[in-house]
Design an enzyme around this catalytic site. Structure first.
Site, PDB file in Angstrom:
ATOM      1  N   LYS A  86     -11.989  -3.467 -13.526  1.00  0.00           N
ATOM      2  CA  LYS A  86     -12.894  -4.133 -12.582  1.00  0.00           C
ATOM      3  C   LYS A  86     -14.156  -4.691 -13.244  1.00  0.00           C
ATOM      4  O   LYS A  86     -14.762  -5.616 -12.708  1.00  0.00           O
ATOM      5  CB  LYS A  86     -13.381  -3.108 -11.542  1.00  0.00           C
ATOM      6  CG  LYS A  86     -12.292  -2.429 -10.740  1.00  0.00           C
ATOM      7  CD  LYS A  86     -11.897  -3.265  -9.548  1.00  0.00           C
ATOM      8  CE  LYS A  86     -11.010  -2.474  -8.597  1.00  0.00           C
ATOM      9  NZ  LYS A  86     -10.716  -3.261  -7.394  1.00  0.00           N
ATOM     10  N   THR A 100     -17.584  -9.689 -11.313  1.00  0.00           N
ATOM     11  CA  THR A 100     -17.633  -9.587  -9.855  1.00  0.00           C
ATOM     12  C   THR A 100     -18.470 -10.764  -9.389  1.00  0.00           C
ATOM     13  O   THR A 100     -19.615 -10.899  -9.820  1.00  0.00           O
ATOM     14  CB  THR A 100     -18.305  -8.257  -9.427  1.00  0.00           C
ATOM     15  OG1 THR A 100     -17.616  -7.174 -10.043  1.00  0.00           O
ATOM     16  CG2 THR A 100     -18.307  -8.105  -7.912  1.00  0.00           C
ATOM     17  N   ASP A 105     -14.200  -9.170  -6.017  1.00  0.00           N
ATOM     18  CA  ASP A 105     -14.151  -8.087  -7.000  1.00  0.00           C
ATOM     19  C   ASP A 105     -12.895  -8.280  -7.848  1.00  0.00           C
ATOM     20  O   ASP A 105     -11.870  -7.643  -7.628  1.00  0.00           O
ATOM     21  CB  ASP A 105     -14.114  -6.750  -6.252  1.00  0.00           C
ATOM     22  CG  ASP A 105     -14.304  -5.563  -7.183  1.00  0.00           C
ATOM     23  OD1 ASP A 105     -14.969  -5.738  -8.217  1.00  0.00           O
ATOM     24  OD2 ASP A 105     -13.799  -4.480  -6.867  1.00  0.00           O
ATOM     25  N   GLN A 124      -6.090  -1.290 -14.391  1.00  0.00           N
ATOM     26  CA  GLN A 124      -6.561  -0.347 -13.370  1.00  0.00           C
ATOM     27  C   GLN A 124      -5.556   0.778 -13.124  1.00  0.00           C
ATOM     28  O   GLN A 124      -5.922   1.960 -13.055  1.00  0.00           O
ATOM     29  CB  GLN A 124      -6.815  -1.119 -12.070  1.00  0.00           C
ATOM     30  CG  GLN A 124      -7.347  -0.271 -10.925  1.00  0.00           C
ATOM     31  CD  GLN A 124      -7.438  -1.054  -9.615  1.00  0.00           C
ATOM     32  OE1 GLN A 124      -7.209  -2.262  -9.579  1.00  0.00           O
ATOM     33  NE2 GLN A 124      -7.772  -0.373  -8.530  1.00  0.00           N
ATOM     34  N   HIS A 179      -5.951  -2.110   3.702  1.00  0.00           N
ATOM     35  CA  HIS A 179      -5.979  -2.192   2.243  1.00  0.00           C
ATOM     36  C   HIS A 179      -5.733  -0.809   1.617  1.00  0.00           C
ATOM     37  O   HIS A 179      -4.962  -0.667   0.663  1.00  0.00           O
ATOM     38  CB  HIS A 179      -7.336  -2.741   1.779  1.00  0.00           C
ATOM     39  CG  HIS A 179      -7.530  -2.726   0.296  1.00  0.00           C
ATOM     40  ND1 HIS A 179      -6.776  -3.490  -0.558  1.00  0.00           N
ATOM     41  CD2 HIS A 179      -8.385  -2.026  -0.502  1.00  0.00           C
ATOM     42  CE1 HIS A 179      -7.166  -3.275  -1.810  1.00  0.00           C
ATOM     43  NE2 HIS A 179      -8.132  -2.384  -1.803  1.00  0.00           N
ATOM     44  N   GLU A 185     -10.265  -9.880  -5.136  1.00  0.00           N
ATOM     45  CA  GLU A 185     -10.376  -9.031  -3.945  1.00  0.00           C
ATOM     46  C   GLU A 185     -11.383  -9.667  -3.008  1.00  0.00           C
ATOM     47  O   GLU A 185     -12.538  -9.883  -3.377  1.00  0.00           O
ATOM     48  CB  GLU A 185     -10.814  -7.607  -4.297  1.00  0.00           C
ATOM     49  CG  GLU A 185      -9.728  -6.803  -4.996  1.00  0.00           C
ATOM     50  CD  GLU A 185      -9.995  -5.298  -5.019  1.00  0.00           C
ATOM     51  OE1 GLU A 185      -9.049  -4.528  -4.887  1.00  0.00           O
ATOM     52  OE2 GLU A 185     -11.166  -4.912  -5.181  1.00  0.00           O
ATOM     53  N   ASP A 196     -19.084  -0.006  -4.719  1.00  0.00           N
ATOM     54  CA  ASP A 196     -18.007  -0.645  -3.984  1.00  0.00           C
ATOM     55  C   ASP A 196     -17.295   0.391  -3.118  1.00  0.00           C
ATOM     56  O   ASP A 196     -16.832   1.414  -3.619  1.00  0.00           O
ATOM     57  CB  ASP A 196     -17.027  -1.309  -4.955  1.00  0.00           C
ATOM     58  CG  ASP A 196     -16.274  -2.452  -4.291  1.00  0.00           C
ATOM     59  OD1 ASP A 196     -16.671  -2.879  -3.189  1.00  0.00           O
ATOM     60  OD2 ASP A 196     -15.289  -2.923  -4.865  1.00  0.00           O
ATOM     61  N   ARG A 201      -4.844  -5.448 -12.406  1.00  0.00           N
ATOM     62  CA  ARG A 201      -4.104  -4.343 -11.789  1.00  0.00           C
ATOM     63  C   ARG A 201      -3.358  -3.469 -12.774  1.00  0.00           C
ATOM     64  O   ARG A 201      -3.183  -2.268 -12.526  1.00  0.00           O
ATOM     65  CB  ARG A 201      -3.110  -4.915 -10.760  1.00  0.00           C
ATOM     66  CG  ARG A 201      -3.765  -5.694  -9.642  1.00  0.00           C
ATOM     67  CD  ARG A 201      -4.799  -4.873  -8.904  1.00  0.00           C
ATOM     68  NE  ARG A 201      -5.320  -5.596  -7.741  1.00  0.00           N
ATOM     69  CZ  ARG A 201      -6.283  -5.121  -6.958  1.00  0.00           C
ATOM     70  NH1 ARG A 201      -6.863  -3.953  -7.227  1.00  0.00           N
ATOM     71  NH2 ARG A 201      -6.695  -5.823  -5.923  1.00  0.00           N
ATOM     72  N   GLU A 246      -1.571  -6.873  -2.724  1.00  0.00           N
ATOM     73  CA  GLU A 246      -0.928  -6.648  -1.430  1.00  0.00           C
ATOM     74  C   GLU A 246      -0.044  -7.823  -1.034  1.00  0.00           C
ATOM     75  O   GLU A 246       1.073  -7.640  -0.558  1.00  0.00           O
ATOM     76  CB  GLU A 246      -1.990  -6.415  -0.350  1.00  0.00           C
ATOM     77  CG  GLU A 246      -2.779  -5.138  -0.542  1.00  0.00           C
ATOM     78  CD  GLU A 246      -3.947  -5.060   0.439  1.00  0.00           C
ATOM     79  OE1 GLU A 246      -3.716  -4.727   1.603  1.00  0.00           O
ATOM     80  OE2 GLU A 246      -5.091  -5.352   0.036  1.00  0.00           O
ATOM     81  N   GLU A 305     -13.978  -9.563  -0.379  1.00  0.00           N
ATOM     82  CA  GLU A 305     -14.896  -8.552   0.146  1.00  0.00           C
ATOM     83  C   GLU A 305     -16.150  -9.215   0.685  1.00  0.00           C
ATOM     84  O   GLU A 305     -16.407 -10.392   0.431  1.00  0.00           O
ATOM     85  CB  GLU A 305     -15.334  -7.573  -0.964  1.00  0.00           C
ATOM     86  CG  GLU A 305     -14.200  -6.864  -1.666  1.00  0.00           C
ATOM     87  CD  GLU A 305     -14.666  -5.680  -2.509  1.00  0.00           C
ATOM     88  OE1 GLU A 305     -15.794  -5.189  -2.286  1.00  0.00           O
ATOM     89  OE2 GLU A 305     -13.895  -5.259  -3.384  1.00  0.00           O
TER      90      GLU A 305
END
Lengths: 411, 411
Positions: A266, A270, A246, A253, A146, A212, A139, A250, A356, A214
């Site tokens: 993570k 996925t 993904d 992480q 970001h 996420e 990844d 948080r 975000e 992606e």
């Protein structure tokens, strides 16, 4: 005026004759319940409108008559890896053969009713599976917006973008075993969360479950260990693209990621979309596929669009990513998955994850009247994306997943 | 007095009848050159003294007659994954059957000359291969001495061990594709190195090529995505251990690793020893296998011992590592590789990598009279390890690799 197929394709379909994305599916067995005794073998197919064309049937009928595919068993496999390994000339031959077979003025499949019935299945009658065996999942971290936002949130206003970021496409190895196909439910992970203030770290279901947005490249032919792939040849090593979510915890992480990077925050899941859209199909659009994320909150029927982003927001391109990945001699294998990293744009409504959008939970997100910060149990996250041009779309379908509650000690 | 086999086993052998480590091999073909047309199929075997017992032959001869293995095809596979998936009761049955077959007072193999000839091959006549298909490779960071030294070198004296380290076994996802078997040559990687002073980052062959002395657990039965493995059951999910050299390019790693962890500084090669030593064989030794690293400098015949370390220097155990790995629901699969991280002890002569031994190149290493800091082209790194008890050793054999020069643009 787009290409015309004898299969009915609606104007807003993601899968017109110009697209022809590749996937792997299994026909649902009669009855369609879980107690059925017959489990059909997975096999490659392409999407056309609301139908799937079974490439194993087309291959067995001898309709792949070009030089690369005539004697190949690549469509009688449970994954696309062998086909991907064969490279771009083979992919072009397959695409040309399939587009011809499906076109309105070609009789060989159109007028062969028994073959049509056997090879063209309504999408509702099939189960999509992972299209490739993924040896390794990497990844990247390629959207500047970001990267900057994560730096501000996790480390503060001093140097939110670290000095190396502009010199090379930063990336980490992801977990291949937990890559799942769209529709797979995701269990809320448990783990140690970042201590709040001077408290010790807490343990339990994540309080900051995120998606996420992606995209990911699927690798075609690989390279030998010790040899790199030149940037000028990188394009020929990429078969196509999928949407990727993904999923991220948080709080887990933020606590675990120094100094070796994200791990359990993570690796619990996925999700990728089932149809690999080829670079050939994307070529007319250069770099413009917009994408959007919807969340369907637990217990609600309606999904709300919460962000719209665009592939063009990547600072490093997928060919730069691939060339960088191999510059040290690291070997890629066909089917490897290279995620772009979260694709955020500059505006509030183009941010690619809840970290975000809610600024790490400080701001609430409004969904059909209710409000929340991170994902709740029962929420479904649905990512879609397509390229829109003149008179047709090249779509990626959907990449969806619903959140299940964390397991408890007694389960 | 140890167990006695009819196969001659010298007193200092790593592979007495008490060990019985599992691997995958291929008989070298007649002539032994690369132009040979016959390539033998890989198959599972165990080591006994200087011989390899071909388990596919033993299985086909019907000598695995216990309830788990009687009808199994697990030894007619090119990897051990299926056998590993079957779990500890099967492993115990296999071990008991093999130990009995090889013992001095059991006639069934000893007195069957044609079967002995077919099944017992001198180690020099076989080529060892990767014993498992590795779905994912994870590397932990579990030696406190190594963690502290890396922190001091990369970040300075303030908080060399980060606060999370004592709360959870820190780890990162490694690259599975570039895990290779002992003996495979490693090409010096190229990449961007950390800028020195105010210069821009340089690009070229790494100037700080290093080894890392590690061990790694090989996973047996895996777990389903979304379910964790309890610490009390973790032991039954580990088949055995190998030696591991996690080759590292320290200048590439130092530049790229923030904030997502090591990537190209590690992914150019990871070497493992070919024989998986089972937890059963290790049990009598609880936690005491010492290991040593030798370097045979380019052009020299003699290798120098440069460090001696010990598995007991791990702060987090392998069962803690495995339980932590799955606590978020991440699924392990049989054959997964879990590296311990560099195993450094407290003394200068027990440090597990050159980064620590030379303190990032500040101090020179003396090798047979010559001196150097990091690895030079042509150097061979040889890791060995064994448990020594009363009258026998349980050895891991060797984990070796020689450094090839970096490729140049014209190659």
């Amino acid at each position: 005026m787009g290409l015309k197929s004898f299969v009915d394709v609606s104007a807003d379909s993601h899968f017109p004759l110009e697209n022809i994305p590749f996937g792997v599916f299994r026909p649902k067995t009669a009855g369609g319940d879980d107690h059925s005794l017959v489990v059909e073998t997975p096999r490659p197919g392409v999407a056309i409108g609301d139908f799937v064309l079974d490439l194993s049937v087309i291959s067995s009928a001898g309709l792949f008559d070009g030089p690369f595919l005539k004697k190949s068993q690549c469509f009688n496999q449970p994954s696309l890896n062998l086909f991907l390994e064969m490279g771009r000339p083979t992919w072009k031959e397959a695409r040309a053969t399939i587009q011809k077979l499906l076109s309105a003025d070609e009789p060989s499949l159109r007028d062969n009713l028994s073959l049509r019935k056997k090879s063209l299945l309504p999408m509702n009658d099939v189960e999509m599976l992972l299209p490739v065996v993924i040896g390794d999942y990497t990844d990247f971290f390629c959207s500047m917006y970001h990267t900057k936002n994560c730096g501000l949130i996790f480390r503060g206003p001093e140097d939110p973008i670290l000095p190396n970021w502009f010199h090379l496409p930063v990336a980490y190895h992801g977990r291949a075993s937990s890559v799942v196909i769209s529709g797979t439910k995701i269990t809320r992970p448990r783990g140690q969360g970042h201590p709040i203030g001077s408290s010790p770290p807490y343990f339990g279901p994540t309080k900051k479950l995120d998606f996420e947005l992606e995209m990911a490249a699927i690798v075609g032919p690989g390279n030998k260990l010790g040899k790199n792939i030149d940037i000028n040849e990188a394009y020929d090593h990429i078969f196509g693209l999928v949407l990727l979510n993904d999923w991220s915890a948080r709080d887990i992480q933020a606590w675990e990621y120094v100094p070796l990077g994200p791990f359990l925050g993570k690796s619990f899941g996925t999700t990728i979309s089932p149809w690999i859209v080829t670079l050939e199909a994307l070529e007319p659009f250069a770099c413009d596929p917009p994408k959007q994320v919807r969340i369907k909150p637990a217990g609600q029927e309606q999904a709300s669009v919460i962000t719209k982003s665009n592939f063009k927001h990547l600072y490093w391109t997928i060919t730069q990513q691939l060339a960088h990945h191999t510059i040290n001699g690291c070997n890629l294998r066909s089917g490897d998955l290279l995620g772009t990293g979260t694709i955020s744009g500059p505006e509030q409504d183009s941010l690619g994850c809840l970290l975000e959008i809610t600024w790490n939970g400080k701001n609430k997100l409004s969904l059909n009247g209710s409000s929340q910060t991170f994902l709740e149990d029962g929420d479904e996250v649905i990512i879609t994306g397509c390229c829109e041009g003149g008179d047709y779309k090249i779509g990626f379908g959907t990449c969806a997943g619903k959140v299940l509650p964390a397991i408890t000690e007694n389960q």
